[in-house]
Design an enzyme around this catalytic site. Structure first.
Site, mmCIF file in Angstrom:
data_model
loop_
_atom_site.group_PDB
_atom_site.id
_atom_site.type_symbol
_atom_site.label_atom_id
_atom_site.label_comp_id
_atom_site.label_asym_id
_atom_site.label_seq_id
_atom_site.Cartn_x
_atom_site.Cartn_y
_atom_site.Cartn_z
ATOM 1 N N SER A 1 30.150 47.213 38.178
ATOM 2 C CA SER A 1 29.076 46.364 38.692
ATOM 3 C C SER A 1 27.837 46.451 37.802
ATOM 4 C CB SER A 1 28.769 46.740 40.141
ATOM 5 O OG SER A 1 27.984 45.759 40.767
ATOM 6 N N ASP B 1 35.291 38.261 44.891
ATOM 7 C CA ASP B 1 34.083 39.086 44.824
ATOM 8 C C ASP B 1 32.879 38.292 45.319
ATOM 9 O OD1 ASP B 1 31.941 40.757 44.098
ATOM 10 O OD2 ASP B 1 32.958 41.451 42.293
ATOM 11 N N HIS C 1 34.805 43.233 45.747
ATOM 12 C CA HIS C 1 33.966 43.781 44.686
ATOM 13 C C HIS C 1 34.487 45.101 44.111
ATOM 14 C CE1 HIS C 1 30.430 44.203 42.248
ATOM 15 N NE2 HIS C 1 29.987 45.271 42.889
#
Length: 298
Positions: free
Chosen positions: A124, A240, A268
């Site tokens: 991320s 996501d 995610h």
């Protein structure tokens, strides 16, 4: 005192060894090491960067698997995150401190693990930081693995909102803005509950400085992507709701150095997503297999 952040477990693997990461500006961050189980020593090092609001221990499963595969894994809780210091939890005022901290981590890993190939994994926001590090210092990175890198926001916001982000960061940097819903992390209820109850995770709204930083850096990284010189693997779920998979698709289209593995419907955190489907194990296996291939090419 450092709180245990071993997080998820993997059969036969050891817990993280805590250490103090001494940064170039004098800051001391909470560091963790998963040492290679091979008595012959590490074949390489894997530097691990966690995402926004979380901490390094949430990637213990990958770290433990990598240790069994012959890697020394080194990680730290980023500033204002996890067990590391910072009065404003979740604050991220630019990527420069994190990039310097990653350089300090690599120096520490070199001192402890020796002159072995260095690989970087980032999830991320950590994926965006890792990508920038590889763009700026390709000579330091043998290969790069990114999990759902935050290059584009998955939530489509009005231009007036995104346009005001820099102003809000300058005026009220620590003000919480949008919030990451725990339900968007994984399709598995137990993982959502684990995320929601984790005391080391920052559960407040995304700080204004962090939101503006991630939006600006994501756009800049996509502009710079054609210059990527490091072999890069990207794993991303098409479902996501935090980091738009379109960002990873654009990254892959911009550089022939990028291999994109897209998980249909995945959320995610693919390393925590729908355990009964085998997605977490398959994701970790794909990352390690790819790193192994890069290792044999060196």
């Amino acid at each position: 005192m450092v709180t245990d952040t071993s997080g998820e477990s993997s059969a036969g693997a050891g817990a993280a060894e805590p250490f103090v990461l001494n940064c170039f500006d004098g800051e001391q961050l909470a560091g963790y090491a998963w040492r290679a189980t091979d008595p012959g020593g590490p074949r390489g090092v894997l530097l691990l960067l966690h995402g926004y609001a979380e901490h390094a221990g949430r990637h213990a499963g990958l770290a433990q698997d990598a240790a069994r595969a012959g890697f020394d894994v080194w990680a730290f809780d980023q500033r204002n995150h996890g067990n590391s210091p910072g009065q404003v939890r979740g604050s991220v005022d630019g990527f420069e401190p994190a990039l310097a901290d990653l350089a300090a981590l690599q120096m520490h890993a070199h001192q402890e693990s020796g002159s072995v190939p260095a690989f970087v994994f980032g999830h991320s926001m950590g994926g965006a930081i890792a990508l920038r590090y590889a763009l700026e210092h390709p000579e330091r990175v043998s290969a790069l693995a990114l999990s759902a890198p935050f290059l584009l926001d998955a939530v489509k916001r009005a231009k007036v909102v995104t346009g005001a982000a820099p102003l809000l960061r300058n005026l009220f940097p620590s003000v919480p803005t949008t919030k990451i819903a725990a339900e968007t992390i994984s399709r598995e209820r137990s993982e959502v509950a684990r995320y929601a109850s984790d005391p080391l995770i920052y559960h407040g709204g995304v700080r204004a400085d962090a939101g503006a930083t991630m939006l600006e850096q994501g756009a800049a990284l996509l502009r710079l992507a054609p210059g990527l010189a490091v072999p890069t693997l990207v794993v991303h779920g098409s479902g996501d709701q935090v980091a738009d998979v379109a960002g990873s698709r654009q990254l892959a289209a911009a550089s022939p150095r990028v291999t994109l593995l897209e998980q249909e419907g995945g959320f995610h955190e693919l390393h925590h997503d729908a355990p009964d489907s085998g997605v977490p194990q398959a994701t970790r296996a794909a990352i390690l297999e790819w790193l192994e291939q890069r290792l044999t090419e060196l």
